[in-house]
Design a protein around this motif. Structure first.
Motif, PDB file in Angstrom:
ATOM      1  N   LEU A 255     -70.453  -9.549  -7.723  1.00 52.48           N
ATOM      2  CA  LEU A 255     -71.138  -8.194  -7.404  1.00 52.48           C
ATOM      3  C   LEU A 255     -70.057  -7.282  -7.992  1.00 52.48           C
ATOM      4  O   LEU A 255     -68.804  -7.140  -8.135  1.00 52.48           O
ATOM      5  CB  LEU A 255     -71.081  -8.215  -5.822  1.00 52.48           C
ATOM      6  N   PHE A 256     -70.747  -5.858  -7.816  1.00 51.24           N
ATOM      7  CA  PHE A 256     -70.194  -4.673  -8.387  1.00 51.24           C
ATOM      8  C   PHE A 256     -70.749  -3.374  -7.809  1.00 51.24           C
ATOM      9  O   PHE A 256     -72.182  -3.627  -7.372  1.00 51.24           O
ATOM     10  CB  PHE A 256     -69.702  -4.369  -9.773  1.00 51.24           C
ATOM     11  N   GLU A 257     -70.049  -2.375  -7.727  1.00 53.80           N
ATOM     12  CA  GLU A 257     -70.886  -1.255  -7.221  1.00 53.80           C
ATOM     13  C   GLU A 257     -71.206  -0.273  -8.566  1.00 53.80           C
ATOM     14  O   GLU A 257     -70.635  -0.226  -9.531  1.00 53.80           O
ATOM     15  CB  GLU A 257     -70.153  -0.393  -6.614  1.00 53.80           C
ATOM     16  N   MET A 258     -72.518   0.183  -8.411  1.00 53.88           N
ATOM     17  CA  MET A 258     -72.953   0.816  -9.622  1.00 53.88           C
ATOM     18  C   MET A 258     -73.441   2.306  -8.999  1.00 53.88           C
ATOM     19  O   MET A 258     -74.570   2.602  -8.814  1.00 53.88           O
ATOM     20  CB  MET A 258     -74.233   0.206 -10.575  1.00 53.88           C
ATOM     21  N   ASP A 259     -72.504   3.324  -9.035  1.00 53.39           N
ATOM     22  CA  ASP A 259     -72.783   4.584  -8.526  1.00 53.39           C
ATOM     23  C   ASP A 259     -73.710   4.737  -7.193  1.00 53.39           C
ATOM     24  O   ASP A 259     -74.649   5.209  -7.208  1.00 53.39           O
ATOM     25  CB  ASP A 259     -73.386   5.309  -9.537  1.00 53.39           C
ATOM     26  N   GLY A 260     -73.125   3.802  -6.065  1.00 54.37           N
ATOM     27  CA  GLY A 260     -73.763   3.819  -4.923  1.00 54.37           C
ATOM     28  C   GLY A 260     -74.817   2.939  -4.704  1.00 54.37           C
ATOM     29  O   GLY A 260     -75.249   2.768  -3.756  1.00 54.37           O
ATOM     30  N   VAL A 261     -75.089   2.066  -6.054  1.00 54.23           N
ATOM     31  CA  VAL A 261     -76.242   1.072  -5.695  1.00 54.23           C
ATOM     32  C   VAL A 261     -75.307  -0.557  -5.827  1.00 54.23           C
ATOM     33  O   VAL A 261     -74.227  -0.650  -6.492  1.00 54.23           O
ATOM     34  CB  VAL A 261     -77.164   1.006  -6.966  1.00 54.23           C
ATOM     35  N   GLU A 317     -69.123   6.737 -13.596  1.00 54.66           N
ATOM     36  CA  GLU A 317     -69.896   7.912 -13.966  1.00 54.66           C
ATOM     37  C   GLU A 317     -71.281   7.380 -14.787  1.00 54.66           C
ATOM     38  O   GLU A 317     -71.612   8.071 -15.514  1.00 54.66           O
ATOM     39  CB  GLU A 317     -69.060   8.933 -14.697  1.00 54.66           C
ATOM     40  N   GLY A 318     -71.716   6.395 -14.020  1.00 53.59           N
ATOM     41  CA  GLY A 318     -73.126   5.838 -14.665  1.00 53.59           C
ATOM     42  C   GLY A 318     -73.068   5.110 -15.645  1.00 53.59           C
ATOM     43  O   GLY A 318     -74.024   4.648 -16.353  1.00 53.59           O
ATOM     44  N   VAL A 319     -71.805   5.034 -16.389  1.00 57.85           N
ATOM     45  CA  VAL A 319     -71.855   4.187 -17.601  1.00 57.85           C
ATOM     46  C   VAL A 319     -71.244   2.729 -17.297  1.00 57.85           C
ATOM     47  O   VAL A 319     -70.269   2.497 -16.628  1.00 57.85           O
ATOM     48  CB  VAL A 319     -70.734   4.938 -18.644  1.00 57.85           C
ATOM     49  N   LEU A 330     -57.530  -7.649 -24.283  1.00 58.07           N
ATOM     50  CA  LEU A 330     -58.621  -7.069 -23.549  1.00 58.07           C
ATOM     51  C   LEU A 330     -59.384  -6.458 -24.100  1.00 58.07           C
ATOM     52  O   LEU A 330     -59.213  -5.501 -24.923  1.00 58.07           O
ATOM     53  CB  LEU A 330     -57.569  -6.232 -22.522  1.00 58.07           C
ATOM     54  N   LEU A 331     -60.653  -6.577 -23.895  1.00 57.25           N
ATOM     55  CA  LEU A 331     -62.029  -6.009 -24.869  1.00 57.25           C
ATOM     56  C   LEU A 331     -62.563  -5.311 -23.599  1.00 57.25           C
ATOM     57  O   LEU A 331     -62.917  -5.451 -22.480  1.00 57.25           O
ATOM     58  CB  LEU A 331     -62.833  -7.130 -25.133  1.00 57.25           C
ATOM     59  N   CYS A 332     -63.275  -4.297 -24.135  1.00 63.04           N
ATOM     60  CA  CYS A 332     -64.268  -3.118 -23.382  1.00 63.04           C
ATOM     61  C   CYS A 332     -65.434  -3.204 -24.035  1.00 63.04           C
ATOM     62  O   CYS A 332     -65.627  -2.824 -25.442  1.00 63.04           O
ATOM     63  CB  CYS A 332     -63.684  -1.883 -23.139  1.00 63.04           C
ATOM     64  N   VAL A 333     -66.653  -3.584 -23.646  1.00 60.53           N
ATOM     65  CA  VAL A 333     -67.800  -3.966 -24.201  1.00 60.53           C
ATOM     66  C   VAL A 333     -68.926  -3.176 -23.513  1.00 60.53           C
ATOM     67  O   VAL A 333     -69.164  -2.852 -22.313  1.00 60.53           O
ATOM     68  CB  VAL A 333     -68.203  -5.366 -24.407  1.00 60.53           C
ATOM     69  N   ASP A 334     -69.898  -2.293 -24.186  1.00 59.52           N
ATOM     70  CA  ASP A 334     -71.000  -1.658 -23.613  1.00 59.52           C
ATOM     71  C   ASP A 334     -72.145  -2.676 -23.325  1.00 59.52           C
ATOM     72  O   ASP A 334     -72.109  -3.882 -23.718  1.00 59.52           O
ATOM     73  CB  ASP A 334     -71.500  -0.237 -24.416  1.00 59.52           C
TER      74      ASP A 334
END
Length: 377
Positions: A255-261, A317-319, A330-334
């Motif tokens: 699980l994770f939080e997505m801007d209050g969701v 911030e919604g991203v 360490l990778l960061c992927v969209d």
């Protein structure tokens, strides 16, 4: 007659209105700069130490994922370094130095970290500590050997910080440790419904998501057919309930939080494809699939290390982004599978802790009852 506006200069002289200094300047500073402002003058020290300012400053801080950075064999003295991956500029920022390879962050809340022996989801060792890296406060907790740290939370009616624990040898034995009254025995609370029919998902490793005043975990059912559900803990009533989840693989979701969701992500056995869901209706448990992300191959990575990759989905911030750690990479992927940033450390092994740090300079009275120190960088 209008009340005169209070102003402060560098040495207490009339220069800046208080509202501008405190609520437009100090509240926006990085926490280390805010601490340095206390040395300017007595007036600035009072302003930079006011509790209402510190609470607002904490509210504005981003929640940053914690990355474990461990020295590889033969690279030097065996130590564990814990860093924060700041997603605004994709850099690892040091948080704390731990002098043991067997200590990790078990829980986090409002800038507080629970440090204990053992890996996530397993009983703690002989010692456990609570710390605030920003204020450099640290204290040792009572003996918690044999207990699993389920979550750290603030009890709103009392304002106390409490630690939710489960006795390792029983799924139905749940306890609460009140940090302001830290002496044993622990307070036992009502166990979750049908606790014997569920177990915490090994993929989530007991890392909860705090949302709407509730802690959320993924659970695996022990009955056939096997499925994943969500356990919810109300931090005010201190009671449990169940919540349905999307149809995801057993032991392959978190699980994770997505801007209050509330969001959920799952992965395949090879950890190549990540699917991301969002809960559209919290009360009615309605989920929607948002996207599927195909992760890039880890370059020049031995197969033994490739199998040890760790991953999490974060939202700022919604991203929405996917963090992947394997070996020293360490990778960061969209969400389209595009590589946004990467870093390599040949001397250290990186893993994602699935805990977050939201910096806070707020002091807590319970530290005065503990004894300890902190090696912070």
């Amino acid at each position: 007659m209008a009340k005169p506006v209070r102003t402060w200069g560098a040495h207490g002289s009339s220069s800046l209105p208080e509202e501008i200094l405190v609520w437009e300047i100090l509240v926006r500073l990085p926490h280390k700069d805010l601490v340095r402002c206390r040395a300017v003058s007595h007036a600035w020290r009072r302003a930079a130490s006011a509790r209402d300012l510190l609470l607002e400053h904490h509210r504005r801080q981003p929640s940053l994922p914690l990355i474990n950075r461990r020295v590889k064999p033969g690279a030097g003295e065996p130590r564990c370094w814990l860093h924060v991956a700041a997603l605004d500029h994709e850099k690892l920022q040091p948080v704390a130095r731990l002098d043991s390879l067997h200590v990790c962050v078990k829980a986090s809340c409002d800038g507080l970290l629970l440090l204990a022996e053992g890996v996530r989801g397993t009983p703690t060792g002989m010692s456990a500590s609570i710390c605030n890296p920003a204020t450099r406060q640290m204290g040792r907790l009572p003996q918690l050997k044999g207990y699993v740290a389920m979550g750290l939370y603030r009890h709103r009616p009392t304002g106390e910080y409490r630690l939710l624990l489960r006795w390792w040898f029983s799924r139905s034995s749940m306890y609460v440790l009140e940090l302001d009254r830290h002496e044993l025995p622990l307070r036992r609370i009502q166990c979750p419904p049908d606790a014997s029919h569920y177990r915490l998902s090994s993929s989530s490793s007991s890392t909860p998501v705090l949302l709407h005043g509730n802690l959320h975990w993924t659970l695996d059912t022990l009955a056939v057919p096997r499925r994943t559900e969500i356990q919810v803990f109300d931090t005010t009533a201190e009671s449990f309930r169940r919540m349905s989840s999307p149809d995801v693989p057993i032991r392959g979701a978190d699980l994770f939080e997505m801007d209050g969701v509330l969001g959920m992500y799952s992965w395949d056995d090879a950890m190549r494809v990540v699917r991301i869901w969002a809960m559209q209706e919290y009360e009615s448990h309605v989920w929607a699939l948002k996207c599927s992300v195909e992760l890039p191959m880890m370059p020049e990575m031995p197969l033994t290390q490739e199998r040890r990759r760790s991953m999490m989905v974060v939202c700022e911030e919604g991203v929405v982004r996917v963090l992947v750690a394997c070996g020293g990479l360490l990778l960061c992927v969209d969400t389209e599978g595009k590589l946004l940033a990467s870093s390599r450390d040949d001397d250290h092994s990186l893993s994602i802790s699935k805990q977050f740090l939201k910096t806070s300079l707020v002091s807590h009275d319970f530290f005065s009852t503990f004894q300890g120190d902190m090696n912070d960088r």
